[in-house]
Enzyme design. Sequence first.
Site, short mmCIF file in Angstrom:
data_model
loop_
_atom_site.label_atom_id
_atom_site.label_comp_id
_atom_site.label_asym_id
_atom_site.label_seq_id
_atom_site.Cartn_x
_atom_site.Cartn_y
_atom_site.Cartn_z
N VAL A 1 1.24 2.94 -6.98
CA VAL A 1 1.06 2.30 -8.28
C VAL A 1 1.15 3.27 -9.45
CG1 VAL A 1 -0.22 0.33 -7.34
CG2 VAL A 1 -1.47 2.35 -8.21
N ASN B 1 -5.40 -4.52 -6.55
CA ASN B 1 -6.57 -3.96 -5.89
C ASN B 1 -6.50 -2.46 -5.61
OD1 ASN B 1 -9.07 -4.29 -4.18
ND2 ASN B 1 -7.62 -3.66 -2.61
N LYS C 1 -12.43 1.49 -14.78
CA LYS C 1 -12.78 0.10 -14.46
C LYS C 1 -13.22 -0.66 -15.72
CE LYS C 1 -11.72 0.20 -10.12
NZ LYS C 1 -10.71 -0.66 -9.53
N TYR D 1 -14.09 7.01 -13.01
CA TYR D 1 -14.03 5.71 -12.35
C TYR D 1 -14.57 4.61 -13.27
CZ TYR D 1 -14.59 2.12 -8.76
OH TYR D 1 -14.51 0.95 -8.04
N ASP E 1 0.86 -1.18 0.00
CA ASP E 1 0.00 0.00 0.00
C ASP E 1 0.89 1.23 0.00
OD1 ASP E 1 -2.28 1.82 0.42
OD2 ASP E 1 -3.32 0.04 1.17
#
Length: 184
Positions: free
Chosen positions: A54, A80, A150, A146, A26
């Site tokens: 990330v 994730n 996705k 978003y 994280d």
Amino acid sequence: TGGASGIGLATVEHCLQEGANVVLADLPGSAGPQRAAELDVLYAGRCLFLPVDVTSTVQVDLLITQTVAQLGRLDGVFNNAGIGGMSPAEAYTDEEFLRIIDINLMGVFRVARAALRQMYMQQGGGSIVNCASILGVFGQSMTAAYSAAKGGVVNLTRTLALESATRGVRVNAIGPGYIDTPLL
């Protein structure tokens, strides 16, 4: 990635319960180090925290290198890490829209690419699970960035699955609906 809370933390805990050695990755400054230390005590030294943003190829590549150095191999990845964001499409600035795309789509790509290099070239196998969303298939107002990210994860997963199938690596996605996590 995104292992310090929500779906990521629940996945870390489940993998530990099943006997896996787990890297909880994280952001630096997240609750990750504390969560990993607590779980490491409960699960006899099988949970390690490694920091990663990330949005950084350098950090993602280092995450995979350090994981292999610590654990010996990389059998599975749960991609994730992600952020939310609700805004009418006309109100997004380019920077806000691109930040959501960078974390939620490009971050998945960066981690998958680094993992695939390890799994293809060094191991000959592995598994990657990408966290998409129900909004990757069905749009919803106020979620342009978003939902676009996705949806990209859904099709990126399909492409990576096709490319990887003959090389011993499974690539899948999950598409959760709304789950009561800190992200919501």
